[in-house]
Scaffold this motif. Structure first.
Motif, PDB file in Angstrom:
ATOM      1  N   GLU B  33      -7.482 -21.386  17.178  1.00  0.00           N
ATOM      2  CA  GLU B  33      -6.877 -22.637  16.644  1.00  0.00           C
ATOM      3  C   GLU B  33      -5.707 -22.296  15.657  1.00  0.00           C
ATOM      4  OE1 GLU B  33     -11.411 -24.609  16.365  1.00  0.00           O
ATOM      5  OE2 GLU B  33     -10.288 -24.054  14.468  1.00  0.00           O
ATOM      6  N   LEU B  34      -5.829 -21.224  14.775  1.00  0.00           N
ATOM      7  CA  LEU B  34      -4.448 -21.029  14.006  1.00  0.00           C
ATOM      8  C   LEU B  34      -3.268 -20.753  14.880  1.00  0.00           C
ATOM      9  CD1 LEU B  34      -6.111 -18.788  11.249  1.00  0.00           C
ATOM     10  CD2 LEU B  34      -5.434 -20.951  10.705  1.00  0.00           C
ATOM     11  N   ILE B  35      -3.543 -19.990  15.802  1.00  0.00           N
ATOM     12  CA  ILE B  35      -2.293 -19.555  16.615  1.00  0.00           C
ATOM     13  C   ILE B  35      -1.637 -21.136  17.343  1.00  0.00           C
ATOM     14  CG2 ILE B  35      -1.511 -18.661  18.655  1.00  0.00           C
ATOM     15  CD1 ILE B  35      -3.346 -16.398  18.139  1.00  0.00           C
ATOM     16  N   GLU B  36      -2.719 -21.622  17.770  1.00  0.00           N
ATOM     17  CA  GLU B  36      -2.471 -23.074  18.525  1.00  0.00           C
ATOM     18  C   GLU B  36      -1.453 -23.726  17.602  1.00  0.00           C
ATOM     19  OE1 GLU B  36      -5.169 -25.772  20.641  1.00  0.00           O
ATOM     20  OE2 GLU B  36      -5.581 -23.917  21.083  1.00  0.00           O
ATOM     21  N   GLN B  37      -1.876 -23.894  16.034  1.00  0.00           N
ATOM     22  CA  GLN B  37      -1.318 -24.761  15.285  1.00  0.00           C
ATOM     23  C   GLN B  37       0.000 -24.205  14.727  1.00  0.00           C
ATOM     24  OE1 GLN B  37      -4.274 -24.906  11.834  1.00  0.00           O
ATOM     25  NE2 GLN B  37      -5.625 -25.686  13.654  1.00  0.00           N
ATOM     26  N   GLY B  39       1.502 -20.686  15.912  1.00  0.00           N
ATOM     27  CA  GLY B  39       2.101 -19.490  16.495  1.00  0.00           C
ATOM     28  C   GLY B  39       1.516 -18.226  15.781  1.00  0.00           C
ATOM     29  N   ALA B  40       1.598 -17.116  16.600  1.00  0.00           N
ATOM     30  CA  ALA B  40       1.021 -15.780  16.252  1.00  0.00           C
ATOM     31  C   ALA B  40       1.537 -15.360  14.915  1.00  0.00           C
ATOM     32  CB  ALA B  40       1.327 -14.601  17.111  1.00  0.00           C
ATOM     33  N   GLY B  41       2.456 -15.817  14.288  1.00  0.00           N
ATOM     34  CA  GLY B  41       2.784 -15.567  12.915  1.00  0.00           C
ATOM     35  C   GLY B  41       2.102 -16.101  11.903  1.00  0.00           C
ATOM     36  N   ALA B  42       1.379 -17.478  12.256  1.00  0.00           N
ATOM     37  CA  ALA B  42       0.690 -18.192  11.391  1.00  0.00           C
ATOM     38  C   ALA B  42      -0.888 -17.530  11.025  1.00  0.00           C
ATOM     39  CB  ALA B  42       0.326 -19.408  11.924  1.00  0.00           C
ATOM     40  N   LEU B  43      -1.057 -16.417  11.920  1.00  0.00           N
ATOM     41  CA  LEU B  43      -2.368 -15.803  11.862  1.00  0.00           C
ATOM     42  C   LEU B  43      -2.406 -14.448  11.040  1.00  0.00           C
ATOM     43  CD1 LEU B  43      -5.214 -15.572  13.215  1.00  0.00           C
ATOM     44  CD2 LEU B  43      -4.364 -14.100  15.139  1.00  0.00           C
ATOM     45  N   THR B  44      -3.029 -14.722   9.804  1.00  0.00           N
ATOM     46  CA  THR B  44      -3.286 -13.810   8.950  1.00  0.00           C
ATOM     47  C   THR B  44      -4.755 -13.520   8.525  1.00  0.00           C
ATOM     48  OG1 THR B  44      -3.092 -15.034   6.941  1.00  0.00           O
ATOM     49  CG2 THR B  44      -0.922 -14.138   7.896  1.00  0.00           C
ATOM     50  N   MET B  45      -4.941 -12.401   8.443  1.00  0.00           N
ATOM     51  CA  MET B  45      -6.357 -11.941   7.987  1.00  0.00           C
ATOM     52  C   MET B  45      -6.951 -12.900   6.778  1.00  0.00           C
ATOM     53  SD  MET B  45      -7.147  -9.615  10.142  1.00  0.00           S
ATOM     54  CE  MET B  45      -8.015  -8.132  10.036  1.00  0.00           C
ATOM     55  N   ASP B  46      -6.239 -13.206   5.936  1.00  0.00           N
ATOM     56  CA  ASP B  46      -6.507 -14.200   4.811  1.00  0.00           C
ATOM     57  C   ASP B  46      -6.860 -15.477   5.252  1.00  0.00           C
ATOM     58  OD1 ASP B  46      -6.650 -12.501   2.860  1.00  0.00           O
ATOM     59  OD2 ASP B  46      -4.598 -12.937   2.183  1.00  0.00           O
ATOM     60  N   ARG B  47      -6.003 -16.000   6.065  1.00  0.00           N
ATOM     61  CA  ARG B  47      -6.035 -17.283   6.742  1.00  0.00           C
ATOM     62  C   ARG B  47      -7.206 -17.445   7.487  1.00  0.00           C
ATOM     63  NH1 ARG B  47      -0.024 -19.269   8.469  1.00  0.00           N
ATOM     64  NH2 ARG B  47       0.925 -18.515   6.344  1.00  0.00           N
ATOM     65  N   LEU B  48      -7.465 -16.594   8.534  1.00  0.00           N
ATOM     66  CA  LEU B  48      -8.473 -16.413   9.385  1.00  0.00           C
ATOM     67  C   LEU B  48      -9.742 -16.548   8.678  1.00  0.00           C
ATOM     68  CD1 LEU B  48      -9.766 -16.148  12.283  1.00  0.00           C
ATOM     69  CD2 LEU B  48      -9.488 -13.673  12.134  1.00  0.00           C
TER      70      LEU B  48
END
Lengths: 202, 202
Positions: B33-37, B39-48
């Motif tokens: 979901e984070l990647i969809e919103q 991109g891969a750059g938006a995917l961090t461990m914290d955000r996940l």
């Protein structure tokens, strides 16, 4: 051998210019011979000077650096390749049937990579930005034109041309040749099969 | 949320295993979901951790690092893609005509790249060694089998399959999508045109 560096600010006579051109050709020929014998790795400025029978200074004045020499070789060979498919004799140049020209284009491109593959990889054309090299855009345009002339009624002519040229990707072909022992003849047969099917099918 | 790290040496009950599996799925879903919103750059461990509503420690215990998470996502999605063309329902899986399966294979591969392209590039599958990735060998084999089943009598079936899969090269497709604004639909139309011509021509 001329020791006059050919730079825009240096007044040169016609005889000197012709000398310089001859020297340049002699050096490039010698460079190609070295690559043929031992790959791009074998081409150093020292060896080139020795092989061409000129001073090392001449080689450096002419090409600046080993990278400059590589680029000159590649630009020269690419320009020669382009001249052949744009203006050369058939079957690669105008005059032959479009399908014959397509077949010749790929076959000669494969031969080119067998000869200059090391240089192409060394120049990095194969990795970063490999899709934005002006030469790639020109091949695409050329293949697209030949497909149209062959009567291929494609819903996406530009993308179809791009797909076909993508199969000639230098890294891919060199991988097949070097890591899988695929011969240049087999690659040529497969290219001919591919474009023949694309032109005759639908 | 289970805080028990699932390692071979840790005895776990069936209920705990099932908990762990559910947690894993929940985290992977949140990551997608984070990647969809963004991109891969938006995917961090914290955000996940935040997005999945678990502690940051859980995320790190599960995936080790951001790179580990990326690889898990890619392996999972690649395995799901493979399962679809090997065992899934038609038209991608067995049961449909070979040409229909070929068309579906490329169309779905393009859709996959639109969804996971950032991950594919981030994992570096696209550059070094991109021809020796086991997945690529499997696609090649699959396309070669479908071409045979479709009655394509190619002098070089393996090379022909390789040429077709080369047109689906991730870097190339993502370049067309991102730098030339080519839509996924246009790429699908072009793939369909290409394989239809290859199957019906000669």
């Amino acid at each position: 051998m001329s020791s006059i560096p050919v730079r825009p600010e240096t007044p040169v006579t016609a005889a000197e210019r012709s000398d310089a051109a001859r020297n340049r050709e002699r050096l490039l020929l010698a460079a190609r011979e070295l690559i043929e014998q031992g790959g791009a790795g074998a081409l150093t400025m020292d060896r080139l000077a020795e092989h061409a029978g000129v001073g090392k200074g001449t080689v450096f004045r002419r090409f600046g650096s080993r990278a400059g020499l590589m680029l000159t070789l590649l630009n020269d060979s690419e320009a020669a390749f382009q001249a052949r498919f744009l203006f050369g004799p058939p079957p690669m140049g105008p005059g032959a049937e479009p399908l014959e020209r397509l077949i010749a284009f790929g076959t000669e491109r494969i031969a080119y990579l067998v000869e200059f593959g090391d240089l192409v990889l060394a120049a990095g054309h194969a990795s970063r930005g490999r899709f934005e090299v002006p030469a790639v855009a020109l091949w695409n345009q050329h293949v697209e034109m030949l497909l149209r002339e062959a009567g291929v009624d494609s819903p996406e002519p530009w993308l179809m041309a791009g797909s076909l040229t993508a199969t000639l990707d230098p890294e891919r072909l060199l991988h097949l040749i070097r890591d899988h022992g695929v011969t240049r003849d087999r690659l040529g047969v497969s290219w001919r099969d591919l474009v023949t099917r694309v032109v005759t099918g639908a």
